[in-house]
Scaffold this motif. Structure first.
Motif, PDB file in Angstrom:
ATOM      1  N   VAL A 191       0.849  -1.199   0.000  1.00  0.00           N
ATOM      2  CA  VAL A 191       0.000   0.000   0.000  1.00  0.00           C
ATOM      3  C   VAL A 191       0.887   1.253   0.000  1.00  0.00           C
ATOM      4  CG1 VAL A 191      -1.774   1.280   1.239  1.00  0.00           C
ATOM      5  CG2 VAL A 191      -1.834  -1.236   1.183  1.00  0.00           C
ATOM      6  N   VAL A 192       1.839   1.262   0.899  1.00  0.00           N
ATOM      7  CA  VAL A 192       2.872   2.317   0.895  1.00  0.00           C
ATOM      8  C   VAL A 192       4.199   1.577   0.749  1.00  0.00           C
ATOM      9  CG1 VAL A 192       3.805   4.314   2.069  1.00  0.00           C
ATOM     10  CG2 VAL A 192       1.438   3.646   2.468  1.00  0.00           C
ATOM     11  N   PRO A 193       4.644   1.353  -0.487  1.00  0.00           N
ATOM     12  CA  PRO A 193       5.739   0.416  -0.727  1.00  0.00           C
ATOM     13  C   PRO A 193       7.109   0.985  -0.358  1.00  0.00           C
ATOM     14  CG  PRO A 193       5.050   1.415  -2.778  1.00  0.00           C
ATOM     15  CD  PRO A 193       4.104   1.935  -1.726  1.00  0.00           C
ATOM     16  N   PRO A 194       8.091   0.098  -0.204  1.00  0.00           N
ATOM     17  CA  PRO A 194       9.457   0.548   0.083  1.00  0.00           C
ATOM     18  C   PRO A 194       9.968   1.502  -0.998  1.00  0.00           C
ATOM     19  CG  PRO A 194       9.272  -1.819   0.394  1.00  0.00           C
ATOM     20  CD  PRO A 194       7.996  -1.374  -0.234  1.00  0.00           C
ATOM     21  N   GLN A 195      10.743   2.468  -0.570  1.00  0.00           N
ATOM     22  CA  GLN A 195      11.218   3.491  -1.504  1.00  0.00           C
ATOM     23  C   GLN A 195      12.603   3.975  -1.102  1.00  0.00           C
ATOM     24  OE1 GLN A 195       8.500   6.734  -2.761  1.00  0.00           O
ATOM     25  NE2 GLN A 195      10.028   8.149  -1.955  1.00  0.00           N
ATOM     26  N   LEU A 196      13.449   4.114  -2.093  1.00  0.00           N
ATOM     27  CA  LEU A 196      14.767   4.718  -1.894  1.00  0.00           C
ATOM     28  C   LEU A 196      14.861   5.910  -2.832  1.00  0.00           C
ATOM     29  CD1 LEU A 196      17.538   4.398  -0.437  1.00  0.00           C
ATOM     30  CD2 LEU A 196      18.322   3.113  -2.421  1.00  0.00           C
ATOM     31  N   SER A 197      15.096   7.080  -2.291  1.00  0.00           N
ATOM     32  CA  SER A 197      15.210   8.269  -3.135  1.00  0.00           C
ATOM     33  C   SER A 197      16.450   9.048  -2.730  1.00  0.00           C
ATOM     34  CB  SER A 197      13.963   9.141  -3.033  1.00  0.00           C
ATOM     35  OG  SER A 197      13.605   9.368  -1.700  1.00  0.00           O
ATOM     36  N   LEU A 198      17.031   9.681  -3.706  1.00  0.00           N
ATOM     37  CA  LEU A 198      18.245  10.450  -3.406  1.00  0.00           C
ATOM     38  C   LEU A 198      18.356  11.652  -4.323  1.00  0.00           C
ATOM     39  CD1 LEU A 198      20.614   9.982  -5.750  1.00  0.00           C
ATOM     40  CD2 LEU A 198      20.806   7.781  -4.625  1.00  0.00           C
ATOM     41  N   SER A 199      19.127  12.616  -3.865  1.00  0.00           N
ATOM     42  CA  SER A 199      19.474  13.771  -4.680  1.00  0.00           C
ATOM     43  C   SER A 199      20.937  14.099  -4.460  1.00  0.00           C
ATOM     44  CB  SER A 199      18.621  14.982  -4.303  1.00  0.00           C
ATOM     45  OG  SER A 199      19.055  16.120  -5.034  1.00  0.00           O
ATOM     46  N   MET A 200      21.640  14.360  -5.543  1.00  0.00           N
ATOM     47  CA  MET A 200      22.978  14.901  -5.399  1.00  0.00           C
ATOM     48  C   MET A 200      22.871  16.257  -4.698  1.00  0.00           C
ATOM     49  SD  MET A 200      24.173  14.109  -9.326  1.00  0.00           S
ATOM     50  CE  MET A 200      25.691  15.048  -9.258  1.00  0.00           C
ATOM     51  N   VAL A 201      23.740  16.509  -3.748  1.00  0.00           N
ATOM     52  CA  VAL A 201      23.769  17.827  -3.106  1.00  0.00           C
ATOM     53  C   VAL A 201      25.086  18.553  -3.354  1.00  0.00           C
ATOM     54  CG1 VAL A 201      22.085  17.257  -1.328  1.00  0.00           C
ATOM     55  CG2 VAL A 201      24.513  16.868  -0.888  1.00  0.00           C
ATOM     56  N   ALA A 202      26.076  17.815  -3.865  1.00  0.00           N
ATOM     57  CA  ALA A 202      27.364  18.447  -4.169  1.00  0.00           C
ATOM     58  C   ALA A 202      28.176  17.524  -5.062  1.00  0.00           C
ATOM     59  CB  ALA A 202      28.145  18.730  -2.887  1.00  0.00           C
ATOM     60  N   LEU A 203      29.102  18.117  -5.781  1.00  0.00           N
ATOM     61  CA  LEU A 203      30.116  17.350  -6.492  1.00  0.00           C
ATOM     62  C   LEU A 203      31.343  17.262  -5.593  1.00  0.00           C
ATOM     63  CD1 LEU A 203      29.856  19.011 -10.033  1.00  0.00           C
ATOM     64  CD2 LEU A 203      28.893  16.816  -9.314  1.00  0.00           C
ATOM     65  N   LYS A 204      32.066  16.163  -5.692  1.00  0.00           N
ATOM     66  CA  LYS A 204      33.280  16.054  -4.881  1.00  0.00           C
ATOM     67  C   LYS A 204      34.360  17.009  -5.371  1.00  0.00           C
ATOM     68  CE  LYS A 204      33.465  11.533  -2.725  1.00  0.00           C
ATOM     69  NZ  LYS A 204      34.200  10.245  -2.709  1.00  0.00           N
ATOM     70  N   SER A 205      34.350  17.255  -6.671  1.00  0.00           N
ATOM     71  CA  SER A 205      35.363  18.115  -7.260  1.00  0.00           C
ATOM     72  C   SER A 205      34.704  19.024  -8.284  1.00  0.00           C
ATOM     73  CB  SER A 205      36.451  17.263  -7.918  1.00  0.00           C
ATOM     74  OG  SER A 205      37.347  18.073  -8.630  1.00  0.00           O
ATOM     75  N   VAL A 206      35.006  20.311  -8.197  1.00  0.00           N
ATOM     76  CA  VAL A 206      34.453  21.281  -9.143  1.00  0.00           C
ATOM     77  C   VAL A 206      35.607  21.923  -9.885  1.00  0.00           C
ATOM     78  CG1 VAL A 206      33.042  23.343  -9.420  1.00  0.00           C
ATOM     79  CG2 VAL A 206      32.531  21.727  -7.582  1.00  0.00           C
ATOM     80  N   SER A 207      35.595  21.853 -11.215  1.00  0.00           N
ATOM     81  CA  SER A 207      36.724  22.388 -11.990  1.00  0.00           C
ATOM     82  C   SER A 207      36.588  23.888 -12.144  1.00  0.00           C
ATOM     83  CB  SER A 207      36.768  21.728 -13.355  1.00  0.00           C
ATOM     84  OG  SER A 207      35.563  21.944 -14.037  1.00  0.00           O
TER      85      SER A 207
END
Lengths: 207, 198
Positions: A191-207
């Motif tokens: 009914v309310v199934p398992p969920q995995l959600s993510l968002s990038m919040v930063a890059l490890k390296s920025v050129s």
């Protein structure tokens, strides 16, 4: 053409010392300025477009008692990595249905959520747990575990928030666990199934 | 070089000026610095400060009270405030008052005796911040309580947002029970910068 030096940051070429400024010198400088402005425009266009993904398990998945079970996703409601210029690749692929794989080195904020449909009460020493693991290992996991009221049956959920530093190719998985008096197995909630959600919040390296 | 552009103020020579090759250098330098300044906020956003640390061995057992998670391993840090061996994230003094999000998964491990179901187990994030004007410190907590279930250790996921200045932030385990438990190896603490407090 004069002897050219470059500025420290954007590497713009300019004539130096006693040289007479020539047409090619001006052309070089103009081309470098042009390229630097293109780079700046790309920054302003792309900087907030981090990749994100939402993966669910809509069909019931069996959870064996006292066994950490990796959830296999059957519904991807958001997978915008390929649309993100900062990710430039999808996080989920049908060939590896349990995994959310980082296309680039980044830091991600992750929400994990899972429910178990308890066919019978867990009893006094029981628990329901949700975990997020890195690269298939159990050595490093973040999650939450709680003990429902001992007589509760039916749907029981738990959730967790975590932050992960990932290299390109690292993957995260959603795992669920329960234990208690019954032999089981129990199913994940539909009914309310398992969920995995993510968002990038930063890059490890920025050129 | 006595002229400058209307918007950005880039220097250029006028017709009445003596032609100097260094005019090109001055113009290039001004454009160079200006473009870098324009790009820096984007770089800062894409590379926002964050850290992830872990405790890699079990802590000492205790019955009741509070213990701090140890930063045995720094898995990621571009803040400069998460050090190996420390017990708290220390916000760099140079950072103005700012919004952060912090979280932790505090794991417990039984040290002695059979854990008693229902004994109090709390995961806690302690936020100590300083008032920029009065210089007074205040301490606040965010708490997750998952009492003992006697199922081979508890997992406590706790998180919070906080405005901090010269902040010290720590993850803690709080117990009140009759058998010894400790913070387990694998416990994780993290944080990331959300933006300035204006």
């Amino acid at each position: 053409m004069a002897f050219l030096r470059r500025t420290p940051y954007e590497k713009l070429r300019y004539p130096w010392a006693s040289d007479v400024v020539s047409v090619p010198d001006v052309q070089s400088m103009a081309n470098d300025i042009d390229q630097a402005i293109v780079t700046t425009q790309k920054f302003s266009s792309d900087f907030s477009k981090f990749g994100s993904v939402v993966a669910k398990r809509n069909a019931a998945q069996s959870l064996t008692k006292a066994t950490l079970t990796t959830i296999s996703f059957d519904s991807i409601t958001l997978n915008n990595g390929s649309d993100s210029p900062l990710a430039n690749g999808n996080w989920w692929a049908a060939g590896s249905p349990t995994r959310l794989t980082a296309p680039v080195a980044c830091v991600v904020l992750v929400s994990a959520f899972g429910g178990v449909n308890l066919g019978s009460a867990l009893g006094t020493a029981g628990c329901v747990e949700v975990a997020v693991g890195l690269n298939g290992s159990t050595a490093w996991q973040q999650g939450n575990k709680h003990s429902p009221i001992s007589t509760v049956t039916g749907q029981v959920w738990t959730s967790a928030v975590s932050l992960w530093p990932l290299n390109a190719g690292d993957f995260l998985e959603l795992k669920m666990f329960w234990t208690g008096t019954p032999a089981g197995p129990f199913n994940t909630d539909t009914v309310v199934p398992p969920q995995l959600s993510l968002s990038m919040v930063a890059l490890k390296s920025v050129s | 070089m006595s002229g400058s552009t209307t918007n950005k103020g880039y220097p250029y020579p006028l017709l009445t000026d003596f032609a100097d090759v260094q005019d090109a250098y001055r113009l290039a330098s001004a454009i160079d610095a200006d473009l870098l300044a324009d790009q820096n906020p984007f770089r800062a956003f894409e590379g926002r400060p964050s850290f992830v640390v872990r405790q890699t061995s079990n802590g000492s057992g205790f019955l009741s009270g509070t213990d701090l998670m140890n930063f045995s391993a720094v898995d990621w840090d571009n803040t400069g405030g998460a050090k190996v061996g420390a017990n708290s994230f220390i916000q760099p003094n140079s950072q103005p008052p700012s919004w952060w999000m912090f979280g932790a998964t505090v794991l417990t491990v039984p040290i002695s005796g059979t854990p008693v179901v229902g004994d109090l187990v709390e995961g806690r994030i302690q936020v100590i911040t300083t008032d920029q004007v009065s210089n007074l410190s205040t301490t606040k907590y965010s708490v997750q309580r998952n009492d003992e279930s006697n199922t081979s250790g508890e997992w406590l996921n706790v998180f919070t947002m906080a405005a901090i200045y010269r902040g010290h932030i720590a993850a803690q385990l709080v117990l009140n029970g009759s058998t010894q438990k400790a913070i387990s190896a694998g416990s994780t603490f993290w944080g990331f910068y959300l933006g300035p407090v204006t």
